[in-house]
Design an enzyme around this catalytic site. Sequence first.
Site, PDB file in Angstrom:
ATOM      1  N   VAL A 154      -1.741  -1.013  11.180  1.00 24.34           N
ATOM      2  CA  VAL A 154      -0.298  -1.240  11.076  1.00 24.34           C
ATOM      3  C   VAL A 154      -0.008  -2.715  10.815  1.00 24.34           C
ATOM      4  O   VAL A 154      -0.732  -3.605  11.273  1.00 24.34           O
ATOM      5  CB  VAL A 154       0.440  -0.790  12.355  1.00 24.34           C
ATOM      6  CG1 VAL A 154       0.393   0.724  12.501  1.00 24.34           C
ATOM      7  CG2 VAL A 154      -0.153  -1.446  13.601  1.00 24.34           C
ATOM      8  N   VAL A 155       1.060  -2.949  10.068  1.00 24.88           N
ATOM      9  CA  VAL A 155       1.551  -4.298   9.805  1.00 24.88           C
ATOM     10  C   VAL A 155       3.058  -4.303  10.022  1.00 24.88           C
ATOM     11  O   VAL A 155       3.768  -3.412   9.544  1.00 24.88           O
ATOM     12  CB  VAL A 155       1.220  -4.753   8.363  1.00 24.88           C
ATOM     13  CG1 VAL A 155       1.839  -6.120   8.078  1.00 24.88           C
ATOM     14  CG2 VAL A 155      -0.282  -4.800   8.130  1.00 24.88           C
ATOM     15  N   LEU A 164      -1.472  -9.051   3.966  1.00 24.61           N
ATOM     16  CA  LEU A 164      -1.996  -9.102   5.321  1.00 24.61           C
ATOM     17  C   LEU A 164      -2.733  -7.820   5.687  1.00 24.61           C
ATOM     18  O   LEU A 164      -3.790  -7.865   6.329  1.00 24.61           O
ATOM     19  CB  LEU A 164      -0.852  -9.364   6.312  1.00 24.61           C
ATOM     20  CG  LEU A 164      -1.257  -9.592   7.770  1.00 24.61           C
ATOM     21  CD1 LEU A 164      -2.229 -10.759   7.888  1.00 24.61           C
ATOM     22  CD2 LEU A 164      -0.020  -9.850   8.630  1.00 24.61           C
ATOM     23  N   PRO A 190      -0.406  10.797   2.646  1.00 25.03           N
ATOM     24  CA  PRO A 190      -0.720  10.733   1.211  1.00 25.03           C
ATOM     25  C   PRO A 190       0.123   9.751   0.416  1.00 25.03           C
ATOM     26  O   PRO A 190      -0.312   9.284  -0.635  1.00 25.03           O
ATOM     27  CB  PRO A 190      -0.485  12.171   0.735  1.00 25.03           C
ATOM     28  CG  PRO A 190       0.423  12.777   1.743  1.00 25.03           C
ATOM     29  CD  PRO A 190       0.087  12.138   3.049  1.00 25.03           C
ATOM     30  N   TYR A 196      -5.114   1.783  -1.343  1.00 29.53           N
ATOM     31  CA  TYR A 196      -6.558   1.761  -1.563  1.00 29.53           C
ATOM     32  C   TYR A 196      -6.946   1.843  -3.037  1.00 29.53           C
ATOM     33  O   TYR A 196      -8.041   1.429  -3.411  1.00 29.53           O
ATOM     34  CB  TYR A 196      -7.222   2.897  -0.789  1.00 29.53           C
ATOM     35  CG  TYR A 196      -7.140   2.667   0.700  1.00 29.53           C
ATOM     36  CD1 TYR A 196      -8.027   1.811   1.332  1.00 29.53           C
ATOM     37  CD2 TYR A 196      -6.140   3.259   1.453  1.00 29.53           C
ATOM     38  CE1 TYR A 196      -7.940   1.566   2.684  1.00 29.53           C
ATOM     39  CE2 TYR A 196      -6.044   3.022   2.811  1.00 29.53           C
ATOM     40  CZ  TYR A 196      -6.948   2.169   3.426  1.00 29.53           C
ATOM     41  OH  TYR A 196      -6.842   1.922   4.767  1.00 29.53           O
TER      42      TYR A 196
END
Length: 219
Positions: A154-155, A164, A190, A196
Amino acid sequence: MACHRVSSFVALGGALGGRHGVPSQDHIFFPCSTAQSRPRSFAGSKNPRKSPCCFAQAAQLEALGITETGKFSMSDDDLSSRGFQLHRSLDNINLDDLNALFVKVGFPRRQNEKLLRALEHTGTMLWVTKAGSVIAFARATGDDVFNAIIWDVVVDPAFQGIGLGKAVMERLMADLTRKGITNIVLYAEPNVLGFYKPLGFVVDPDGIRAMSLSRRRRA
């Protein structure tokens, strides 16, 4: 109790090379997440039925620099110059801060006692603070030898879009590969696969799918 099939795998090229659909040990294997239109909860999906898995070969991760070599997209000095501090242990972690971060990205708030117990059973973790507050987090559990599952990537929404999340994932992957771990899995929603794809991941290598057995429990 319900049995849920994870929707798809994402692969970084090449064949699995394992027997009976099981990846061979020269592969790294994990699922994905990064929302575009809402705060991102990169991993640890709330709905395992909609959580793709990702898979990558260790050799190709070497080429991308996501290894113990330290060739990261953002150096430690770059992070430090922006006021970000990296942590790899439970020392001084503020569970209320961490829970607040989870809530910001749509995760349920967890009881501090249970959260602490989970973290104490976590073999690899990385969290980031700025001005003393937790703004990014990721962890991996497993046998610390062959297999690992990445959770809770998590960010803080206020710090998304600056690289980050990628910096955290690169270092977590490097820490895992430094231990010799080759099979790494992560569950996520999804609509965040785009996080990625820039790293070279593709969906469903050789048609392999993941499955999960999920039991709803109170946090």
